[in-house]
Design an enzyme around this catalytic site. Structure first.
Site, PDB file in Angstrom:
ATOM      1  N   CYS B 421       0.804  -1.213   0.000  1.00 37.19           N
ATOM      2  CA  CYS B 421       0.000   0.000   0.000  1.00 37.19           C
ATOM      3  C   CYS B 421       0.841   1.270   0.000  1.00 37.19           C
ATOM      4  O   CYS B 421       0.507   2.241  -0.657  1.00 37.19           O
ATOM      5  CB  CYS B 421      -0.960  -0.006   1.169  1.00 37.19           C
ATOM      6  SG  CYS B 421      -0.145  -0.182   2.753  1.00 37.19           S
ATOM      7  N   HIS B 465      -2.624   0.603   6.858  1.00 36.59           N
ATOM      8  CA  HIS B 465      -2.811   0.887   5.443  1.00 36.59           C
ATOM      9  C   HIS B 465      -2.384   2.321   5.172  1.00 36.59           C
ATOM     10  O   HIS B 465      -2.318   3.143   6.080  1.00 36.59           O
ATOM     11  CB  HIS B 465      -4.291   0.678   5.091  1.00 36.59           C
ATOM     12  CG  HIS B 465      -4.573   0.682   3.627  1.00 36.59           C
ATOM     13  ND1 HIS B 465      -3.948  -0.174   2.749  1.00 36.59           N
ATOM     14  CD2 HIS B 465      -5.426   1.439   2.869  1.00 36.59           C
ATOM     15  CE1 HIS B 465      -4.404   0.064   1.527  1.00 36.59           C
ATOM     16  NE2 HIS B 465      -5.307   1.048   1.588  1.00 36.59           N
ATOM     17  N   ASP B 481      -7.943   5.729  -2.915  1.00 34.50           N
ATOM     18  CA  ASP B 481      -7.103   4.620  -2.472  1.00 34.50           C
ATOM     19  C   ASP B 481      -6.567   3.889  -3.693  1.00 34.50           C
ATOM     20  O   ASP B 481      -7.268   3.074  -4.291  1.00 34.50           O
ATOM     21  CB  ASP B 481      -7.902   3.661  -1.586  1.00 34.50           C
ATOM     22  CG  ASP B 481      -6.991   2.632  -0.947  1.00 34.50           C
ATOM     23  OD1 ASP B 481      -5.802   2.575  -1.329  1.00 34.50           O
ATOM     24  OD2 ASP B 481      -7.468   1.893  -0.069  1.00 34.50           O
TER      25      ASP B 481
END
Lengths: 305, 676
Positions: B421, B465, B481
């Site tokens: 991520c 994250h 995202d």
């Protein structure tokens, strides 16, 4: 029966003035086939009591004055070589009598004490391997001086247990003492007494004691008392089963003396100071044995909860 | 006093040493080694004394020991005003006392200290295992006290322990009441912990590989309960924001210049509320955060909190006034808002500048790509879509990305094309900034395991994250995202399902086996237990106490509390008395006794109670003397009772009952009248 006992108590009371309760206790002790220990100062009438009871009951009476140099043979008897028959002949000691007054038992050595106490327990003596029965009925009244006096050997607890009751006479009441001064001659009175009963009658009465009944309610009360001595922190050790049985038997004798077929709580309360006091020990040395028993009686409820 | 000065009974010594060992054991790893060397030496000496071989040490030896330990303390700790040195000092004193353990007084002293040392374990951690251990220590110490007071029990350890346990069980109600009622003071000291343990959870900077370690830890990060009846957010909405990074140095993202990372960023305590768009249905929830040793507090977007010590940062984040070193709970209200974050407030020039910051050189290819988008005349939305399209086409989501070189963004975007991520978020923000769109990296947690039975959500370390927020004119800061473009299942189902193979290969403890039903159930049960423990015991502070007392009593006032306590104690005593009565009752007395007792009770009401040891005849005599007018009746009842109870006369029992029916003595007054 209902008349004999009051008559006996009255007869003894003529000689020993103002001591009715103690006289009754002594006779209850005799009826219960127990032995009696009288603890008191010299000159309080211990010997008189023993002698009078013997006279009224028609028992053969012997008296031993215990001293520190006495030996067991002086009590039990001794075998002596008889030249004529070329054999040992047994000379009976004073223990061979129906009522033995062991005066000042704690003046003698433990060895001699135990010889007497064995005879009391067994009802027989063994000398030179030969067992001889003591006469029946056999009743010992022992007297002892208070332990604080010098030259005494206190009886150990195990031997105190041999005595059914321990009583003390105490000083007479002022009236009784005044009567004593004013010329009632107790010796003459004693000489005049006639036996009221025969030894056989006494034995029959002793057998009747066992027939006095005790109900569950009464046994409950007895058990509560005994249990209390074992659980309460006041007592160093509780009453033994033998002590409890002794208490019950003495209460039976007391009930019989009062012409009852059943034991009631008052009988137990009447005899317990004499029966239990010398078997109990206080945790704190402060309180005397008798106040201990008083406290026991006050703390245990007569009626079941 | 003489009793205290008397010598210690022999068997008790072993008790004391066992208690000492038990109490010091949890410190075996945290305290300096020489404390234990000292304890072993001193204990050995004391045991030799116990065996009669040695003497207790003299003053010289004691002096040397004290000197040595003081030197040890000075050399070990540079900072004095902290928890560890103080606990060490306590442990040293506790240990050295052994060499002068001779009298009962010393023994009492040591055991009392043991209670205290056992309690200090809880200064460090307050979990269930720690609490259970401390409780065990207390049972042991109580048993030692028992052993000291009765030599007989010193030799029977099992019975003594049982007895100590029983005594403590009896104290539980009192403990509960004190727990609920005793005023909660704030910590009277706030001694910092100096422990060199690394901070756990999110770090205050982000570089490639930063999340790799976290994603391998199955430790719970925090738990969330939502206000009554409120459903948890849907999985794609579980974005827990913790930190915002706006400064990039070519490799590492940090919180931005002007911000002191040590202080956790600039914090506006309860002042700048205007940033929040309070529209829509607010979500009320409580977060219980595990210690992080950092100040950030995770929350959903647009949070507010009224919990003491919690402040709001300009990036719409929550922060605590000091690093979170213990589990803490805080209440949050999060507003969904109508658009992105801070849409209404607009973007100041300073903020725009901060969020467009890029290093002057490096990562040229990425820069060129972004500039090509801008040259094509794309607007912000189109640029975002273009970037996401890039990711979607040819990128791989993996826990084990290849190592990147100096130009990490270029390396990721044009060579490895595989990452986690932070690679996606970092490169995305880089591209956006290069294209002239204000953007920032947000780290936090995505996901959460919803525990249906207990209505709470648990978020683990591996849920950590990173994602991006871009400023869209009119919409404010909008969450983007980029990971979702590559691995949408990461957003929907969590890491476990996004990367099942890699996930299982790591050392995850029980959670690794979450596909095995009963093991998973066990894990969830344990977590639930921990959660309950924390919610009901550890986090019970002044506010919760007031809430509970208000719920229980209606209002919190001294009188009500006293009343409630009094009634609780009263009821407890009544129950105890009833119980004692029941067990002591035994078999009921026979009927004559019961009847006679009734007779006694009636007379007692009339003022003439029977003494305990008084026999029926004596009692009757006394009454005849005091109240002659009852004499006849009393005598016949007594006689009937005597016959029934002691002469086995069954007819007397009926007679007694009959007589009793007619005997109703009046009050004491009439007695006095009768006698006077």
């Amino acid at each position: 029966m209902q008349k004999i006992i009051p008559a006996i108590v009255a007869d003894v009371g003529k000689v020993l003035l103002g001591k009715e309760h103690q006289i009754k206790l002594a006779i209850a002790c005799l009826l219960a086939r127990g032995h009696l220990l009288i603890e008191d100062l010299p000159g309080m009438g211990k010997t008189t009591l023993a002698h009078t009871i013997a006279a009224v009951m028609g028992l053969s009476y012997k008296r031993v004055q215990f001293t520190s140099d006495m030996l067991p043979a002086d009590i039990v008897g001794v075998s002596i070589f008889d030249r004529e028959s070329s054999s040992f002949r047994f000379h009976e000691g004073p223990v061979f009598s129906q009522l033995l007054l062991a005066d000042e038992i704690n003046r003698t050595s433990p060895k001699t004490q135990s010889a007497l106490l064995e005879a009391m327990e067994e009802g027989q003596v063994t000398v030179d391997g030969e067992t001889r029965s003591l006469p029946q009925p056999f009743f010992v009244i022992a007297t002892q001086n208070p332990l604080e006096q010098s030259g005494t050997f206190g009886l150990p607890e195990s031997q105190l247990d041999r005595f059914l009751m321990r009583i003390s006479l105490g000083y007479p009441t002022p009236e009784a003492e005044r009567a004593l001064y004013s010329g009632v001659d107790s010796r003459a009175e004693l000489a005049r007494l006639q036996p009221r009963i025969k030894p056989e009658t006494l034995q029959k009465m002793q057998a009747m004691v066992s027939q006095v009944k005790a109900t569950e309610s009464l046994l409950d009360y007895l058990q509560r008392l005994v249990q209390h001595t074992r659980q309460s922190p006041d007592f160093a050790c509780g009453l033994s089963p033998r002590g409890a049985l002794a208490l019950l038997h003495a209460a039976r004798a007391w009930a019989l003396m009062h012409a009852r077929t059943h034991v009631i709580p008052e009988d137990i309360q009447a005899v317990i100071p004499a029966v239990a006091a010398h078997r109990l020990q206080s945790v704190t040395d402060g309180s005397s044995d008798s106040t201990l028993v008083d406290r026991l009686l006050n703390q245990v409820d007569v009626i079941a909860a | 006093m003489t009793e205290l000065r008397s010598l210690l009974p022999r068997d008790t010594l072993l008790w004391i040493l066992v208690v000492q060992a038990a109490v010091l054991l949890p410190y075996a790893l945290t305290l300096p080694w020489w404390v234990f060397a000292c304890w072993i030496g001193v204990t050995y000496w004391r045991l030799q004394v116990y065996l009669g071989k040695w003497e207790l040490p003299g003053n010289f030896v004691k002096f040397v020991l004290i000197l040595g330990c003081t030197a040890g303390l000075i050399l070990t700790f540079k900072r004095w005003y902290a928890l560890e040195p103080l606990v060490t000092l306590l442990a040293v004193a506790f240990t050295l006392k052994n060499v002068e353990l001779a009298t009962r007084r010393d023994a009492f002293f040591i055991v009392s200290l043991a209670f205290f040392v056992a309690a200090t374990h809880l200064l460090f951690e307050q979990g269930i295992p720690q609490a259970v251990y401390a409780l065990g220590c207390i049972v042991l110490a109580t048993a030692a006290l028992l052993a000291m007071n009765s030599p007989a029990s010193a030799a029977a350890p099992r019975r003594t322990l049982k007895r100590a346990g029983k005594m403590l069980l009896q104290a539980v109600p009192l403990m509960l009441i004190l727990f609920i009622v005793l005023p909660r003071l704030g910590p009277m000291w706030s001694v910092p912990q100096t422990g060199g343990e690394a901070s756990t959870g999110l770090s205050d900077s982000m570089e490639p590989g930063a999340f790799g370690k976290l994603s391998k830890s199955a430790r719970p990060a925090f738990r969330v309960t939502f206000a009554d009846g409120m459903a948890p957010p849907a999985p794609p909405e579980r974005y827990w924001r913790a930190l915002v990074f706006s400064h990039f140095d070519g490799r590492k993202w940090t919180q931005g210049h002007r911000v002191d990372p040590l202080l956790g960023g600039k914090v506006y305590w309860k002042s700048r509320r205007e940033d929040i768009d309070r529209s829509g249905n607010a979500r009320h929830y409580q977060v219980i955060l595990e210690p992080t040793r950092q100040t950030w507090l995770p929350a959903l977007a647009q949070p507010e909190s009224d919990t003491r010590g919690v402040g709001e940062k300009p990036e719409n984040l929550l922060a605590y006034i000091r690093p979170v070193t213990k589990r803490m709970a805080y209440e949050v209200v999060s507003w969904p808002g109508s658009a992105g974050i801070a849409a209404g407030a607009g973007l100041s020039e300073v903020e725009r500048e901060i969020n467009l910051q890029l290093p002057s050189r490096g990562n040229e290819r990425a820069r060129a790509l972004a500039e090509s988008w801008r040259k094509d005349g794309m607007d912000a939305h189109e640029v975002v879509q273009a970037a996401l399209g890039e990711y979607y086409q040819s990128f791989v989501y993996t826990l084990n990305p290849p190592v990147l070189g100096r130009d990490s963004v270029d390396g990721f975007l044009f060579e490895s094309r595989a990452g986690f991520c932070e690679h996606f978020a970092g490169s995305f923000v880089y591209l956006m900034r290069a294209a002239g769109i204000p953007a920032r990296v947000v780290t936090g947690y995505l996901g959460g395991e919803w525990i249906e039975q207990q209505n709470y959500m648990i978020v683990h370390d591996f849920d950590a994250h990173a994602w991006a927020e871009v400023w869209l004119p009119g919409e404010g800061w909008t969450r983007v995202d980029p990971t979702a473009a590559v691995a949408p299942e990461r957003v929907l189902d969590g890491l476990q399902n996004a990367l099942p193979e890699e996930f299982r290969a790591e050392d995850f403890g029980l959670i690794e086996f979450s596909h095995i039903g009963w093991l998973n159930a066990l894990r969830i049960q344990w977590d639930m237990l921990n959660y309950r423990w924390y919610r009901s015991v550890v986090s019970f502070d002044a506010d919760q106490q007031e809430g509970l007392l208000t719920r229980l009593l209606g209002e919190v006032s001294g009188r009500r509390i006293a009343l409630a306590l009094g009634s609780v104690f009263g009821i407890a005593l009544v129950v105890l008395a009833a119980w004692l009565h029941l067990i002591n009752r035994g078999k009921p007395a026979p009927r004559p006794e019961r009847l006679y007792r009734r007779f006694c009770q009636r007379l007692a009401r009339a003022g003439l109670p029977r003494e305990k040891g008084e026999s029926p005849r004596d009692y009757a005599l006394r009454i005849c003397r005091v109240a002659p007018h009852w004499g006849g009746m009393v005598n016949s009842i007594t006689a009937a009772y005597e016959k029934a109870a002691y002469f086995d006369d069954s007819t007397a029992e009926q007679q007694l009952a009959r007589l009793l029916k007619t005997f109703w003595p009046a009050s004491r007054a009439s007695v006095q009248e009768a006698t006077s």
